[in-house]
Write a protein that holds these residues in place. Structure first.
Motif, PDB file in Angstrom:
ATOM      1  N   GLN A  42       0.998  -1.620  -0.647  1.00  0.00           N
ATOM      2  CA  GLN A  42      -0.517  -0.095   0.304  1.00  0.00           C
ATOM      3  C   GLN A  42       0.228   1.385   0.176  1.00  0.00           C
ATOM      4  O   GLN A  42       1.091   1.911   1.356  1.00  0.00           O
ATOM      5  N   SER A  44      -0.012   3.861  -2.277  1.00  0.00           N
ATOM      6  CA  SER A  44      -0.315   4.893  -3.010  1.00  0.00           C
ATOM      7  C   SER A  44      -0.381   6.355  -2.455  1.00  0.00           C
ATOM      8  O   SER A  44      -0.167   6.429  -1.342  1.00  0.00           O
ATOM      9  N   HIS A 105      -1.064  -1.792  -8.965  1.00  0.00           N
ATOM     10  CA  HIS A 105      -1.683  -1.426  -7.980  1.00  0.00           C
ATOM     11  C   HIS A 105      -1.861  -0.429  -7.298  1.00  0.00           C
ATOM     12  O   HIS A 105      -2.332   0.448  -6.175  1.00  0.00           O
ATOM     13  N   SER A 106      -0.673   0.587  -7.456  1.00  0.00           N
ATOM     14  CA  SER A 106       0.214   1.514  -6.462  1.00  0.00           C
ATOM     15  C   SER A 106      -0.463   2.874  -6.967  1.00  0.00           C
ATOM     16  O   SER A 106      -0.959   4.054  -6.695  1.00  0.00           O
ATOM     17  N   GLU A 196       7.712  -2.984  -2.208  1.00  0.00           N
ATOM     18  CA  GLU A 196       7.333  -1.437  -2.129  1.00  0.00           C
ATOM     19  C   GLU A 196       9.037  -0.887  -2.025  1.00  0.00           C
ATOM     20  O   GLU A 196       8.906   0.472  -2.627  1.00  0.00           O
TER      21      GLU A 196
END
Length: 210
Positions: A42, A44, A105-106, A196
């Motif tokens: 995660q 974003s 997805h980011s 990440e």
């Protein structure tokens, strides 16, 4: 051919036939396949989005680990492999796919493509899997993962300006147990961490070149 020789040959042929029949009747040993599983990181940032497209080339793999067999190191200067425990895919294909999935997805970039897509792009993310193995220590096992990436600007005539950055990411994660499932879990944690870091570095690098 005398009777004794004929008798010996008959016994040998019969033994071979019986052995062959016995082998056919036994099922071959099952091969277990493993893979990496984790949720995309995660990272974003809804307030910013890089207006560039990125394509990920298929990662090369060190000759030591360029196989879907699970490789382990249990002593210095040695690499061994399991015969009935394998990765579902080659580490190069696995890492390439997961990085593309996580970058998409980011939602930090305009678009992210794989090397199999026919689209042109602004930047190319090329890389190599340097290490992908199980480290067997006397009291524990570890998943060892190391990759090197290079972010390259496409259509840049000045070679000196094409490489935006190059960096190696390396991490080790302990396994909970000494078995392939725990190795897969630990390698998944290692890949999640590396992914990440790659996303954050790529975002920061492209943020400064806008």
């Amino acid at each position: 051919m005398n009777a004794a020789l004929k008798s010996s040959l008959f016994v040998m042929i019969a033994a071979l036939l019986l052995s062959a029949c016995a082998s056919v009747g036994q099922p071959s040993k099952k091969i277990d396949f493993y893979t990496l599983e984790y949720d995309p990181p995660q990272v974003s940032n809804e307030s910013e989005k890089i207006p560039f497209t990125i394509k990920i080339s298929r990662f090369q793999v060190s000759p030591l680990y360029n196989s879907n067999k699970i490789i382990y190191r249990d002593k210095a200067f040695a690499r061994n492999e399991y015969y009935y425990r394998k990765w579902r895919a080659n580490p190069g294909d696995t890492i390439t796919y997961l990085l593309k999935r996580d970058l998409q997805h980011s939602v930090l970039f305009k678009a992210v493509f794989s090397h199999e897509d026919g689209f042109s792009c602004d930047y190319l993310l090329a890389g190599a899997v340097d290490e992908f193995f199980e480290q067997d220590n006397p009291d524990s096992w570890e998943a060892v993962l190391s990759i090197t990436i290079a972010l390259i600007k496409e259509n840049e005539p000045d070679v000196g300006k094409r490489i935006i950055f190059q960096k190696t990411y390396r991490t080790r994660k302990p396994t909970l147990q000494k078995n392939p499932k725990s190795l897969s879990e630990a390698m998944s944690l290692a890949m999640a961490q590396v992914s990440e870091e790659v996303i954050r570095d790529t975002f920061q690098a492209l943020k400064t070149v806008r």
